[in-house]
Design a protein around this motif. Structure first.
Motif: not given
Length: 336
Positions: A125-126, A129, A132-133
């Motif tokens: 998940m990290n 995210l 994606a940033e």
């Protein structure tokens, strides 16, 4: 029986009271809770009643003609207690201790597993995210953008595989996994697995399906469960293979079909062979950081192979690779 013995064997001075003391532990072990409370109630009312009868009507009690005979009867009851009751009490004590230890061990495993799963879910998940940033940056080159997208895709599949394993192990423990039959081609199944997991193959790893048999084959089984088994095994093979190859293959052996996933990866330590299919078991001798996992994939695959009336086994040598084999009937027949 108690009343008869009490009246015919010297009342409270005879062996009947010892019979009762020996009988109560046996009742405790043999009867369920509902019956046990009634038994205790009857004994609790009956014995004081007999003592009152003995106190007010001593003439109806038959006494022993000699003290030796009375003592011999009491010794006989003590012998019966030693032979039967004491081993029973020891067995119950050990059973309770073992169950307590198993419960504590299970609780420790669950706590460790929840902690481990939290880490396993948080890691992809990290990554998703974070990258994606990074994709929001306008000055990214196309090569970097594709690399970030591949990383997001890789971690997304890892997370999906983990969640599927959690759901599958819960279904297996609840015995709610059912077999749904259909006819399908093993060639198309293997091609589907290869296409869905090709992202996992490292650079320099030859990931392919070996030569197909000359005659096309149709099998009658559960394609969903079979896909879960083979994709779990293939996912592991790709994860632990940094160079060489991962090959998918199948052969027909009589009324059975044998699927094989062969890799030239790290292999499995001999000490882990007997425990590899246990829940939460992993090859802890592999210290590489990126080789995390829930330890559920092979447990799930083994259980699902039994549902398909098959068997799952492997051959492995440390640092040389592993071959997993799954044999199932070509035509799965439901049993009534």
């Amino acid at each position: 029986m108690i009343n008869f013995l009490w009246l015919e064997t010297a009342g409270s001075s005879g062996p009947t009271l010892f019979y009762i003391l020996a009988f109560v532990p046996l009742l405790t072990f043999l009867l369920n809770n509902n019956l046990l409370k009634y038994a205790y109630l009857i004994i609790g009312i009956n014995v004081p009643g007999l003592l009152l009868i003995e106190a007010y009507f001593p003439g109806i009690i038959t006494y022993y003609p000699s003290e030796i005979q009375r003592v011999l009867d009491i010794l006989m009851v003590c012998l019966i207690f030693i032979i039967f009751e004491i081993p029973l009490i020891i067995y119950i004590k050990n059973l309770v201790i073992n169950q307590r230890n198993e419960a504590l061990h299970s609780e420790r495993i669950k706590t460790s597993y929840v902690t481990h799963l939290s880490h396993e879910i948080r890691t992809p998940m990290n990554a998703i995210l974070g990258f994606a940033e990074l994709l929001e940056q306008d000055d990214l080159e196309m090569a970097e953008r594709k690399e970030y997208i591949n990383i997001i895709n890789d971690n997304g599949h890892t997370l999906l595989n983990l969640l599927n394993n959690i759901i599958n192990i819960a279904k297996i423990e609840e015995d709610s996994t059912k077999v749904s039959l259909s006819k399908f081609s093993p060639d198309s199944l293997l091609e589907r697995i290869r296409a869905s997991l090709s992202f996992k193959a490292s650079n320099g790893v030859d990931f392919k399906i070996l030569n197909k048999p000359e005659e096309s084959v149709m099998i009658h089984s559960d394609i969903v469960l079979l896909y879960q088994i083979l994709s779990n095994i293939t996912f592991n093979a790709l994860k632990f293979t940094l160079q060489g190859h991962v090959y998918l293959n199948y052969t027909i052996i009589g009324d059975s079909i044998k699927f094989t996933v062969e890799d030239t990866g790290l292999g499995i330590c001999q000490s882990k062979h007997d425990r590899l299919f246990n829940q939460f078991e992993q090859d802890s001798d592999n210290k590489l950081v990126n080789f995390n996992g829930s330890g559920l994939g092979l447990t799930i695959s083994k259980n699902l192979s039994h549902l398909l009336k098959g068997k799952l086994y492997f051959e492995s040598e440390k640092d040389k690779g592993t071959s997993f084999h799954l044999e199932i009937p070509v035509d799965y027949k439901l049993t009534k």
